[in-house]
Design an enzyme around this catalytic site. Sequence first.
Site, short mmCIF file in Angstrom:
data_model
loop_
_atom_site.label_atom_id
_atom_site.label_comp_id
_atom_site.label_asym_id
_atom_site.label_seq_id
_atom_site.Cartn_x
_atom_site.Cartn_y
_atom_site.Cartn_z
N VAL A 168 2.31 -4.50 -3.64
CA VAL A 168 1.72 -5.39 -4.64
C VAL A 168 0.27 -4.91 -4.81
O VAL A 168 -0.54 -5.03 -3.88
CB VAL A 168 1.76 -6.86 -4.18
CG1 VAL A 168 0.99 -7.73 -5.16
CG2 VAL A 168 3.19 -7.35 -4.07
N PRO A 169 -0.05 -4.32 -5.97
CA PRO A 169 -1.25 -3.48 -6.07
C PRO A 169 -2.57 -4.23 -6.22
O PRO A 169 -3.19 -4.18 -7.28
CB PRO A 169 -0.95 -2.63 -7.32
CG PRO A 169 -0.08 -3.51 -8.15
CD PRO A 169 0.74 -4.34 -7.19
N CYS A 170 -3.01 -4.87 -5.15
CA CYS A 170 -4.30 -5.56 -5.22
C CYS A 170 -5.45 -4.56 -5.27
O CYS A 170 -6.58 -4.93 -5.59
CB CYS A 170 -4.47 -6.52 -4.05
SG CYS A 170 -4.31 -5.76 -2.43
N HIS A 171 -5.15 -3.29 -4.96
CA HIS A 171 -6.22 -2.27 -5.05
C HIS A 171 -6.62 -2.01 -6.50
O HIS A 171 -7.62 -1.35 -6.75
CB HIS A 171 -5.76 -0.97 -4.38
CG HIS A 171 -4.52 -0.37 -4.97
ND1 HIS A 171 -3.25 -0.78 -4.58
CD2 HIS A 171 -4.32 0.57 -5.93
CE1 HIS A 171 -2.34 -0.09 -5.27
NE2 HIS A 171 -2.96 0.73 -6.09
#
Lengths: 191, 204
Positions: free
Chosen positions: B173-176
Amino acid sequence: MPADVQMSERPTSHPGAPGRLPGVKPFEQVVADHGGTVWRVCRAVVGPLDADDAWSETFLAALRAYPGLPEGSDVRAWLVTIAHRKAVDIHRARARRAVPVAEVPDHGVVEPASDEHDELLAAVARLPERQRLTVAYHHVAGLPYREVAELVGGTPEAARRAAADGVAALRRALGTTAAARPVVPVPGGAR
Amino acid sequence: MTIPTNDTWSRDDLGGVPRETHLATLREHLVARGEAERLVDVTYRTVASPVGELLVAATPLGVVRVAFDVEGHERVLEDLARRVGVRILASPRRLDPVARQLEEYFAHRRTTFDVPMDLRLSSGFRRRVLAHLSEIGYGATESYAQVAVAAGSPRAVRAVGSACATNPLPVVVPCHRVLRSDGTLGGYVGGLDAKRALLALEAA
């Protein structure tokens, strides 16, 4: 210090698992810490042919019961107790499978000795049941005789004598040449 | 063979020593049987990556946790034991699909993850944020403020920050892909170097 601060650091009790903080040590850690010991106990108690089955049944039962294990339990002793019950099951199943013979042997399955180490294992397998169990639970699992006696019945002193007889029988079976190999003390166990 | 001459016998002498590979096989069987009997809460393995060793953990429902080295894998597992269940087992094989997808992602051969996810470690607003994060495309970025709007609470910018900081499934889950409005990095659960590396990977 307010009482609630102290309380918050203690395990919260919940229904069904009194006194246990639910989940601190993943079961994997139990397998990693004790898998080898339990395997050796199984091998000594049920012999090499059924050792893997006994190990698997022991850890499957342990996995099932683990969430309810009270905090602070002696995990190794708990596992050995389960292994002991599984060994009894395996012996019964083996007896049902066995073709009736005129004389019932009182020892476990003996594997053909292929090297020196196997010779010792085979000698352990040939010990009478009580000696084999007490040797396995005290010398292999490292349980004190009080706990060994709870598993095999009788008094701790009787368990100690049976284990001593077992060790003496192993010496007789294998000869008592001076040990060329260093003796490794049983870690933390034999008393 | 030679016999010990005192009363102290070695456990190894009496019980034999299992080969590591043998115990590993028994342990794999235990996982398989445990799962078949629905006794396993979580299985896990580690995956090597350019941003350090990743811990990947899954429940029967899906991937429940991805953790960076800096989070302390042991601590993460203990947290899972507390929040999901103590019946946690290592299983190199059971998590092959997600491990393979991670490896493909780090090798520039994958831009989205297609694995079942178990989002039980996140709830409420944080979960809404995570749902939106999965819609930010590979190589794209959004600001914390934009995510707050998308999640339905335009003023909850700080809450978006904490939702990202507590994302149980970083990388997947691309919180970056969430940055400050001025384009600076903000924070990251795996450390800013990891965030920088992931953004560089996707920009390349």
